[in-house]
Write a protein that holds these residues in place. Structure first.
Motif, short mmCIF file in Angstrom:
data_model
loop_
_atom_site.label_atom_id
_atom_site.label_comp_id
_atom_site.label_asym_id
_atom_site.label_seq_id
_atom_site.Cartn_x
_atom_site.Cartn_y
_atom_site.Cartn_z
N ARG A 238 -8.58 6.90 -1.44
CA ARG A 238 -8.11 5.74 -0.68
C ARG A 238 -7.87 6.10 0.78
O ARG A 238 -8.18 5.32 1.68
CB ARG A 238 -6.85 5.17 -1.33
CG ARG A 238 -7.19 4.42 -2.61
CD ARG A 238 -6.03 4.03 -3.48
NE ARG A 238 -4.88 3.46 -2.83
CZ ARG A 238 -3.65 3.51 -3.36
NH1 ARG A 238 -3.44 4.09 -4.52
NH2 ARG A 238 -2.64 2.95 -2.73
N CYS A 239 -7.34 7.29 1.02
CA CYS A 239 -7.13 7.75 2.40
C CYS A 239 -8.45 7.91 3.14
O CYS A 239 -8.59 7.49 4.30
CB CYS A 239 -6.34 9.06 2.42
SG CYS A 239 -4.61 8.87 1.96
N GLU B 150 0.85 -1.19 0.00
CA GLU B 150 0.00 0.00 0.00
C GLU B 150 0.89 1.24 0.00
O GLU B 150 2.01 1.22 0.52
CB GLU B 150 -0.91 -0.03 1.23
CG GLU B 150 -1.92 1.06 1.29
CD GLU B 150 -2.87 1.15 0.11
OE1 GLU B 150 -2.58 1.95 -0.80
OE2 GLU B 150 -3.86 0.42 0.07
N ASP B 151 0.40 2.27 -0.56
CA ASP B 151 1.12 3.54 -0.56
C ASP B 151 1.32 4.00 0.89
O ASP B 151 0.38 3.94 1.69
CB ASP B 151 0.31 4.58 -1.35
CG ASP B 151 1.08 5.85 -1.57
OD1 ASP B 151 1.35 6.57 -0.58
OD2 ASP B 151 1.40 6.13 -2.73
N PRO B 152 2.51 4.48 1.25
CA PRO B 152 2.76 4.90 2.64
C PRO B 152 1.78 5.96 3.15
O PRO B 152 1.42 5.96 4.32
CB PRO B 152 4.19 5.45 2.59
CG PRO B 152 4.82 4.76 1.44
CD PRO B 152 3.73 4.54 0.44
N LEU C 226 -5.50 8.85 -4.50
CA LEU C 226 -4.90 8.71 -3.17
C LEU C 226 -5.79 9.32 -2.10
O LEU C 226 -5.95 8.75 -1.02
CB LEU C 226 -3.53 9.40 -3.13
CG LEU C 226 -2.31 8.55 -3.44
CD1 LEU C 226 -1.04 9.40 -3.40
CD2 LEU C 226 -2.19 7.37 -2.51
N ASN D 249 0.73 14.82 1.12
CA ASN D 249 1.19 13.75 0.23
C ASN D 249 0.09 13.01 -0.52
O ASN D 249 0.40 12.28 -1.46
CB ASN D 249 2.04 12.76 1.02
CG ASN D 249 3.30 13.40 1.51
OD1 ASN D 249 4.21 13.64 0.74
ND2 ASN D 249 3.35 13.73 2.80
N ALA D 250 -1.13 13.15 -0.11
CA ALA D 250 -2.23 12.55 -0.88
C ALA D 250 -2.57 13.55 -1.99
O ALA D 250 -3.54 14.30 -1.91
CB ALA D 250 -3.44 12.26 0.01
#
Length: 110
Positions: free
Chosen positions: A73-74, A1-3, A70, A64-65
């Motif tokens: 997803r967050c 998963e993306d950090p 992103l 960062n999103a």
């Protein structure tokens, strides 16, 4: 998963909820159960540290999103974390509290 999604899940979705939960629990531990300050120290420390962690997590996610995907997803992982916390606290209520304080007494619907 993306950090950044992992940060959203763990720090924003779960850890940032802790201060508001512990703020409601610690007076009961002190007043009803007569816990000492030393016995409640864990909760007091987490109120402060998790507020800091939560704010840092929000900043990391905001910075960062940087795509719609992103961001979505967050948001979704935060929703899942909130649902998990609700399931956990609901299970605690039904296992340990409901017999003594049923929902109608709390002013909540079943």
């Amino acid at each position: 998963e993306d950090p950044v999604v992992a940060v959203a899940a763990l720090v924003v979705g779960l850890e940032s909820q802790v201060p508001s939960i512990y703020r409601k629990q610690t007076p009961t531990l002190r007043e009803t159960y007569r816990f000492t300050d030393e016995e409640v120290e864990f909760f007091d420390l987490h109120i402060v540290s998790d507020e800091i962690h939560g704010e840092r997590g929000y900043q990391i996610v905001l910075e960062n999103a940087n795509t719609v995907e992103l961001q979505q997803r967050c948001l979704k992982i935060c929703e899942i974390g909130a649902q998990m916390r609700l399931l956990y606290t609901t299970a605690l209520y039904y296992d340990y509290v409901e017999k003594e304080i049923p929902l109608p007494q709390l002013g909540l619907a079943a």
